[in-house]
Every structure is written in C-alpha cells, then in structure tokens.
Design a protein around this motif. Structure first.
Motif, PDB file in Angstrom:
ATOM      1  N   VAL A 140       6.068  13.835   9.573  1.00 58.28           N
ATOM      2  CA  VAL A 140       5.030  13.031  10.203  1.00 58.28           C
ATOM      3  C   VAL A 140       4.014  12.561   9.162  1.00 58.28           C
ATOM      4  CG1 VAL A 140       3.190  13.078  11.903  1.00 58.28           C
ATOM      5  CG2 VAL A 140       5.343  14.195  12.380  1.00 58.28           C
ATOM      6  N   ARG A 141       3.772  13.445   8.165  1.00 58.17           N
ATOM      7  CA  ARG A 141       2.806  13.117   7.114  1.00 58.17           C
ATOM      8  C   ARG A 141       3.263  11.885   6.324  1.00 58.17           C
ATOM      9  NH1 ARG A 141      -1.032  15.462   3.696  1.00 58.17           N
ATOM     10  NH2 ARG A 141      -1.409  17.186   5.099  1.00 58.17           N
ATOM     11  N   GLN A 142       4.571  11.854   5.968  1.00 59.16           N
ATOM     12  CA  GLN A 142       5.108  10.696   5.246  1.00 59.16           C
ATOM     13  C   GLN A 142       4.999   9.436   6.098  1.00 59.16           C
ATOM     14  OE1 GLN A 142       8.850  12.625   4.577  1.00 59.16           O
ATOM     15  NE2 GLN A 142       8.766  12.149   2.394  1.00 59.16           N
ATOM     16  N   LEU A 143       5.303   9.610   7.399  1.00 60.51           N
ATOM     17  CA  LEU A 143       5.253   8.475   8.319  1.00 60.51           C
ATOM     18  C   LEU A 143       3.837   7.902   8.362  1.00 60.51           C
ATOM     19  CD1 LEU A 143       7.744   7.632   9.932  1.00 60.51           C
ATOM     20  CD2 LEU A 143       6.694   8.644  11.928  1.00 60.51           C
ATOM     21  N   GLY A 144       2.844   8.810   8.450  1.00 61.91           N
ATOM     22  CA  GLY A 144       1.457   8.374   8.477  1.00 61.91           C
ATOM     23  C   GLY A 144       1.072   7.669   7.192  1.00 61.91           C
ATOM     24  N   GLY A 145       1.545   8.211   6.053  1.00 64.76           N
ATOM     25  CA  GLY A 145       1.267   7.585   4.773  1.00 64.76           C
ATOM     26  C   GLY A 145       1.838   6.178   4.698  1.00 64.76           C
ATOM     27  N   GLU A 146       3.074   6.013   5.187  1.00 70.04           N
ATOM     28  CA  GLU A 146       3.714   4.692   5.208  1.00 70.04           C
ATOM     29  C   GLU A 146       2.913   3.720   6.067  1.00 70.04           C
ATOM     30  OE1 GLU A 146       6.851   3.133   4.239  1.00 70.04           O
ATOM     31  OE2 GLU A 146       6.494   4.541   2.599  1.00 70.04           O
ATOM     32  N   LEU A 147       2.525   4.198   7.267  1.00 69.58           N
ATOM     33  CA  LEU A 147       1.803   3.324   8.209  1.00 69.58           C
ATOM     34  C   LEU A 147       0.472   2.881   7.626  1.00 69.58           C
ATOM     35  CD1 LEU A 147       2.301   4.764  11.792  1.00 69.58           C
ATOM     36  CD2 LEU A 147       2.928   2.525  10.951  1.00 69.58           C
ATOM     37  N   MET A 148      -0.226   3.829   6.964  1.00 67.54           N
ATOM     38  CA  MET A 148      -1.555   3.513   6.446  1.00 67.54           C
ATOM     39  C   MET A 148      -1.478   2.804   5.094  1.00 67.54           C
ATOM     40  SD  MET A 148      -3.994   4.176   8.375  1.00 67.54           S
ATOM     41  CE  MET A 148      -3.998   4.764  10.035  1.00 67.54           C
ATOM     42  N   GLY A 149      -0.325   2.912   4.417  1.00 65.01           N
ATOM     43  CA  GLY A 149      -0.226   2.287   3.108  1.00 65.01           C
ATOM     44  C   GLY A 149       0.480   0.942   3.174  1.00 65.01           C
ATOM     45  N   ALA A 150       1.814   0.984   3.189  1.00 71.20           N
ATOM     46  CA  ALA A 150       2.600  -0.246   3.070  1.00 71.20           C
ATOM     47  C   ALA A 150       2.445  -1.139   4.298  1.00 71.20           C
ATOM     48  CB  ALA A 150       4.070   0.112   2.854  1.00 71.20           C
ATOM     49  N   HIS A 151       2.305  -0.515   5.489  1.00 69.50           N
ATOM     50  CA  HIS A 151       2.288  -1.306   6.714  1.00 69.50           C
ATOM     51  C   HIS A 151       0.905  -1.376   7.347  1.00 69.50           C
ATOM     52  CE1 HIS A 151       6.625  -1.491   6.529  1.00 69.50           C
ATOM     53  NE2 HIS A 151       6.631  -0.195   6.292  1.00 69.50           N
ATOM     54  N   ALA A 152      -0.137  -1.192   6.525  1.00 67.35           N
ATOM     55  CA  ALA A 152      -1.496  -1.162   7.069  1.00 67.35           C
ATOM     56  C   ALA A 152      -1.858  -2.495   7.727  1.00 67.35           C
ATOM     57  CB  ALA A 152      -2.490  -0.835   5.959  1.00 67.35           C
ATOM     58  N   ALA A 153      -1.378  -3.598   7.152  1.00 69.24           N
ATOM     59  CA  ALA A 153      -1.751  -4.917   7.680  1.00 69.24           C
ATOM     60  C   ALA A 153      -1.199  -5.108   9.088  1.00 69.24           C
ATOM     61  CB  ALA A 153      -1.230  -6.007   6.744  1.00 69.24           C
ATOM     62  N   SER A 154       0.084  -4.765   9.289  1.00 67.82           N
ATOM     63  CA  SER A 154       0.659  -4.945  10.619  1.00 67.82           C
ATOM     64  C   SER A 154       0.003  -4.005  11.614  1.00 67.82           C
ATOM     65  CB  SER A 154       2.166  -4.728  10.567  1.00 67.82           C
ATOM     66  OG  SER A 154       2.467  -3.646   9.739  1.00 67.82           O
ATOM     67  N   LEU A 155      -0.321  -2.784  11.173  1.00 70.03           N
ATOM     68  CA  LEU A 155      -1.003  -1.834  12.051  1.00 70.03           C
ATOM     69  C   LEU A 155      -2.343  -2.405  12.490  1.00 70.03           C
ATOM     70  CD1 LEU A 155      -0.464   1.111  13.033  1.00 70.03           C
ATOM     71  CD2 LEU A 155      -2.066   1.829  11.301  1.00 70.03           C
ATOM     72  N   LEU A 156      -3.074  -2.983  11.528  1.00 68.57           N
ATOM     73  CA  LEU A 156      -4.386  -3.563  11.849  1.00 68.57           C
ATOM     74  C   LEU A 156      -4.235  -4.719  12.823  1.00 68.57           C
ATOM     75  CD1 LEU A 156      -6.486  -3.605   8.592  1.00 68.57           C
ATOM     76  CD2 LEU A 156      -7.018  -2.515  10.752  1.00 68.57           C
ATOM     77  N   ALA A 157      -3.184  -5.564  12.591  1.00 69.53           N
ATOM     78  CA  ALA A 157      -2.982  -6.705  13.484  1.00 69.53           C
ATOM     79  C   ALA A 157      -2.746  -6.235  14.914  1.00 69.53           C
ATOM     80  CB  ALA A 157      -1.799  -7.536  12.995  1.00 69.53           C
ATOM     81  N   VAL A 158      -1.897  -5.198  15.071  1.00 68.06           N
ATOM     82  CA  VAL A 158      -1.628  -4.661  16.404  1.00 68.06           C
ATOM     83  C   VAL A 158      -2.911  -4.098  17.013  1.00 68.06           C
ATOM     84  CG1 VAL A 158      -0.388  -2.861  17.639  1.00 68.06           C
ATOM     85  CG2 VAL A 158       0.786  -4.203  15.924  1.00 68.06           C
ATOM     86  N   ALA A 159      -3.691  -3.383  16.193  1.00 67.42           N
ATOM     87  CA  ALA A 159      -4.919  -2.777  16.699  1.00 67.42           C
ATOM     88  C   ALA A 159      -5.891  -3.845  17.182  1.00 67.42           C
ATOM     89  CB  ALA A 159      -5.565  -1.928  15.606  1.00 67.42           C
ATOM     90  N   VAL A 160      -6.017  -4.943  16.388  1.00 69.29           N
ATOM     91  CA  VAL A 160      -6.939  -6.018  16.779  1.00 69.29           C
ATOM     92  C   VAL A 160      -6.474  -6.658  18.086  1.00 69.29           C
ATOM     93  CG1 VAL A 160      -7.729  -8.335  16.139  1.00 69.29           C
ATOM     94  CG2 VAL A 160      -7.797  -6.500  14.467  1.00 69.29           C
ATOM     95  N   LEU A 161      -5.151  -6.873  18.186  1.00 66.12           N
ATOM     96  CA  LEU A 161      -4.600  -7.480  19.405  1.00 66.12           C
ATOM     97  C   LEU A 161      -4.916  -6.620  20.630  1.00 66.12           C
ATOM     98  CD1 LEU A 161      -2.700  -9.762  20.443  1.00 66.12           C
ATOM     99  CD2 LEU A 161      -0.870  -8.086  20.283  1.00 66.12           C
ATOM    100  N   LEU A 162      -4.705  -5.309  20.500  1.00 64.94           N
ATOM    101  CA  LEU A 162      -4.940  -4.406  21.630  1.00 64.94           C
ATOM    102  C   LEU A 162      -6.420  -4.345  21.971  1.00 64.94           C
ATOM    103  CD1 LEU A 162      -2.460  -1.502  20.889  1.00 64.94           C
ATOM    104  CD2 LEU A 162      -2.324  -3.218  22.671  1.00 64.94           C
ATOM    105  N   THR A 163      -7.283  -4.358  20.923  1.00 62.66           N
ATOM    106  CA  THR A 163      -8.724  -4.329  21.180  1.00 62.66           C
ATOM    107  C   THR A 163      -9.156  -5.580  21.924  1.00 62.66           C
ATOM    108  OG1 THR A 163      -8.918  -3.157  19.093  1.00 62.66           O
ATOM    109  CG2 THR A 163     -10.951  -3.889  20.110  1.00 62.66           C
TER     110      THR A 163
END
Lengths: 171, 401
Positions: A126-149
C-alpha cells in the motif's frame, strides 16, 4: 486457483445478467451491488488488496446508495419501481445502444497493446501504491479531486437553494 | 493467518496460540491451515457471542442502577441467567413477515447486516499474537466492511412495505452517511502518523514509553486526543447508540426501520448493533489507545489480550454511561453536529497531525512551542465552531411541561 476465478466470474456475470432481466428496479440495484462486490472479490483474488477494499468502500458502500436514492426519488409511488414491459421500439433502441457500447469496448480492448502478464504477479504494498499516486500520478489525482469537489459544491448549492428558514422554526 | 507465537513472551501470553496449534496439530499437515482458520472463527464467534449476551445484561443492570431500580434480578443469581432466558424467548417467538412485504429482502437484511459486522472482527489485533487476518490494508478493510451495513438498513426499511419503516430507514441512512465522514476523517491522521494501513502496524507504532512512564499512545498527543473524541462521537452515531439512537427511538418511533421485524430476526439486528459497538470500540483501542500494549513497563507481565479486553470493556462502559446520561438528539441537530462541527474539526485535525509529524525533530524549548501550537490548533477551532453551532439557540423553554 482457476476454479476460484471461474466461480467469481460466474457470480459476477450471473448477478449482472439477472439484474438486467428483472422488472423490479430495486432488486436490480441490489443485484448490481452484488456484481460490484464480485468485482471487488476478483481484485482480491488477483492480489490487488487496496483496490479491492476501495472498490468495496466506494461502490458497495457509496455508489449503491446514490443509485438507490436516485431510483426512489424518481418514482411516484412504491409500486412504480416495477417497470412495465416496454414497447418493442424501446427494446430495439436499447439493443442498438448496448451493441454500440459493446462494440466500442471490444474495439478498445482488442486495439490496446496489452502486455502479456508476467509469470509472477508483482507484490505492491500500500505504501508503494501511495507513493506512486502522490508522485508520478499526482496530476491526475488532483484533477479527479477538483472534479469531485466541484460536484460536491454544486450539490450543496443546489440543496441550499430554498427560501431562508423562519426564526421560529428552529427551537 | 500466520499467528506465530513469539518465543520471548510468557506462557500465559502464548496460551491461546499454543492451544490452537495443539488442536490443529491433531490433523494431517495439509488440513492445518483450514483448521487454524476455523478455530479462529469459532473463537471470535464464541467470545463476542458471549460478550454480547452479558453486555445486554450489564447494560440493563447499569441503566437500572442509574435510574434507581434494580434491573433484571429474577433469573439466576443477580439475574445472570437473564441473557439465556432472553435468547430462548427470541428463538421461540413467532417470526411474522407482513403479507405485502418483499420476503427475500426481508429475510436477507438481518443476515447481511450480521455477516458484515462479523467481518470487521477479523482485522482487530486482540493481543500480541492474536490477529485473525494479517493484511496490508486492514484499516481500510474494516471501514469497507462496515460501510455495507447501510445497504441492509435500506433493505430492512424498504422490504417491510410500511411507509414509516421506509422513512425511518431514510433517516437512519442520513445519519449513517453523515457520520461515516467524520469517522473516516478522524482515522486518517492515525494512518498519517503511523505510516501504515495495517492494524498491527498501527499498534506497533504506539509501543514504548516516554521517560519510561508515559506511553506513546496516539491519544496522548493533541491531534490524537481530538481524533479520539471525534471518533468516539461518530462511533456512537454509527452504532445507533444513545444519544444518536433516533433511527430506533423505541419510545417514539416503535423501532423505526425494525417495526416489521419480530422474533429472531429482530434479535439479529440487536446483536449486530452490539457487535458494531464492540468492533468500533476495538478499533478505537487499536488506533488511539495503544491496542494491546500495557500502560506501564512494569505491568507488561499481564498478558496483552487482558489489556485489550480491559480497554475494550472500559470504552463499552463509557458507551453505556453516555446512554444513561444524555437525552436523544433531533434529526436536524444530529446532521448539523456532523456537517458543521465534526467534519471541519476532523479536517483541521488532519492539518494538526501533519504539523505534529513535520515538527517531530524539534527538541528542547521548541518542544513547548510544538505543544502550544498543536493545542491551539485543536482548541481554537473547537471553541469557535462550538460557539457558532449553538449561536442563536438559547436555553430551551418548555411551555407546556
């Protein structure tokens, strides 16, 4: 191991098929929820623990509620949840729409360059997964978060649109 | 499913695991894994089933004493056999299904509820070696399994074919969904601080003592204390306990979405409520109160599961005390408390926890500054939001009472 996969696949596809054939919308929704739970079980079988629990939390816990509320709020009475048999034209349209979606999906799957699976599944913590999400895929995560907000704020604005409460209403 | 007895711990500490291994050792090696799993399932069912039976008695006794009456005292010594009398009564009662009800969903609702609430017990570490399922994401699993209970509440309300049951189910859902948010948000700082989503890892992160005296439990940090308070309030609401028991409100709503349930199905709902309370209390112990860790180094000779049980029972006693003390909230007060008070506080608490872990290396007098800033971050929003929440709501006047 493959027997487990076959059982999971049959349960998932079977509940989905029965959900489509039922007249009672609420039964269909509950069976659809069972389908989502089957998908979560498949993720668990495939070793993707985090995705499985996220699927359970989001789809079985939250999306099912949203769908149930949507069904209940758009019916006039509780006897209305059992849909009458539709006209033949509607059936034709539904078949056409379904075929189109299936065609697009099939084309996408068959054209996608899917690498053949390696012999051993990579063990991802899970730690690696979190690192990937916050590192390489941070932009897409942010886009999804903004959309949901934005969706959430929109829902609040829609819900708060009524006339102001009279002071005597809240003792 | 690998419970390895640590070799350096005492015999009493290892006793449950040794007993299990002795039992499964009678079987041929290929069957041992399954046998171990079955023994663990039976142990959890037996322990929490018995606990449920005697918790109902304890609750009735405590509520009785608080209300200046003896409570059940006719069956056995001090009413000790009352749970068994209740069980026999529930089993022999007629199971009534309304004529117009949806029979399949009416039957499935309590079954699904009890199944999902039992699943949550599998990831709580009851002792140093006592954890049924070791997973990387067990905290997430706990809340994922718990969130499925909403579905069964809806099924119960809708399948009864009773408009009041449906309304009550909607009210219960509004409450469950509202309080799931602060519950989850109060857990996020713990995950942030411990750096892991596994329950065993969270307990391990709380080991050790400062100056050999103050345990490193999360509740002894500013964000931990605030998170614990938010978690416990949300847990009260999630398990439908007083003062948030308005989905049931037996004196006003004839048990809400459970109106059309009788006999053993009703007992199953009742059981699931107690199981939910036990599981959430166990999670609170794991996340904030150091899990199975002893409070002092000198007390480590007591087996770890005894410490867990003690903390769990203390929290449950707290639940009962709250029920005996506080009056029931109204639905608008309930949702306002969740959305305007607990959710913002939990979000701010996340920031406090981030500050706390970023300033970890601070030492000396900076440590005082760290405590001051963190306490201000916890107390300031609490006071401001609390004042806003109760603004314009003066003391209640009872015109006709």
């Amino acid at each position: 191991m493959n027997t487990v996969l076959v059982i999971l696949a049959l349960a998932t596809l079977g509940t989905a098929a029965v959900a489509m054939s039922l007249r009672n919308l609420l039964h269909s929704v509950l069976l659809l929820t069972a389908t989502w739970a089957g998908v979560a079980a498949f993720y668990l079988w495939a070793g993707a623990e985090f995705v499985a629990f996220a699927q359970l939390l989001v789809y079985v816990g939250a999306i099912s509620m949203a769908v149930l509320f949507a069904v209940l709020l758009t019916r006039h009475s509780r006897d209305d949840v059992a849909a009458p048999p539709a006209a033949r034209s509607r059936g034709v349209y539904a078949a056409a729409a379904g075929a189109a979606v299936a065609g697009v999906l099939l084309a996408a799957v068959s054209l996608a360059p899917l690498a053949t699976a390696p012999a051993r599944a990579p063990a991802v913590s899970v730690r690696q997964l979190g690192g990937e999400l916050m590192g390489a895929h941070a932009a897409s995560l942010l886009a999804v978060a903004v959309l949901l907000t934005v969706a959430l704020v929109g829902a609040v604005v829609l819900a708060a649109g009524g006339p102001p409460e009279k002071p005597g209403d809240t003792p | 499913m690998r419970l390895l007895a640590t070799t350096d711990s005492s015999l009493l500490e290892r006793a449950p695991v040794l007993l299990r291994d002795a039992l499964s050792g009678l079987l041929p090696p290929p069957a041992r894994w399954t046998a171990n799993a079955l023994i663990e399932i039976v142990a959890i069912l037996a322990v929490f089933g018995t606990l449920f039976a005697f918790l109902t008695l304890a609750e009735r006794k405590i509520l009785g004493r608080v209300q200046n009456r003896p409570g059940p005292n006719r069956t056995g010594w001090f009413g000790l056999l009352q749970p068994f009398a209740d069980g026999i009564k529930m089993l022999t009662k007629e199971d009534i299904v309304p004529h117009a009800a949806d029979p399949v969903l009416h039957y499935l609702a309590p079954v699904a509820l009890i199944a999902f609430s039992l699943l949550t017990f599998s990831v709580i570490p009851y002792g140093r070696d006592l954890l049924a399922v070791r997973m990387d994401a067990s905290v997430l699993f706990f809340f994922a399994a718990g969130s499925a209970t909403e579905l069964s509440v809806f099924m119960a309300g809708w399948s009864s074919h009773n408009k009041y049951s449906l309304f009550a189910a909607m009210r219960a859902l509004a409450q469950l969904i509202s309080y799931e948010l602060p519950l989850l948000l109060s857990v996020v700082p713990v995950v942030l601080a411990a750096g892991t989503l596994s329950t065993a890892g969270v307990v391990a992160a709380q080991s050790g003592w400062k100056w050999g005296l103050v345990p490193h439990w999360h509740v002894f940090t500013p964000w931990g204390a605030a998170g614990f308070a938010i978690f416990m309030v949300s847990a009260l609401a999630e398990s439908n306990r007083s003062p948030f028991d308005l989905p049931e409100a037996e004196s006003e709503l004839i048990a809400g979405h459970l109106t059309e349930y009788s006999g053993f199905k009703y007992a199953l709902f009742f059981m699931a409520e107690y199981f939910g309370m036990c599981a959430l209390s166990g999670m609170a112990v794991t996340l904030f109160l150091g899990g199975w860790q002893a409070p002092l180094p000198a007390l480590e000779f007591v087996p770890s599961y005894a410490w867990f049980a003690l903390k769990l029972l203390a929290l449950i006693a707290g639940f009962m005390w709250v029920r005996a003390t506080l009056p029931r909230l109204r639905i608008d007060q309930l949702t306002r408390l969740a959305w305007k008070f607990l959710v913002p506080l939990a979000l701010i608490n996340l920031g406090t926890a981030a500050f706390w872990s970023l300033t970890y290396p601070w030492g000396g007098s900076l440590q005082l500054l760290r405590w001051a800033v963190a306490l201000a971050l916890v107390m300031g929003p609490f006071l401001l939001l609390g004042r806003r929440l109760s603004a314009g709501l003066g003391a209640r006047t009872y015109r006709y009472a």
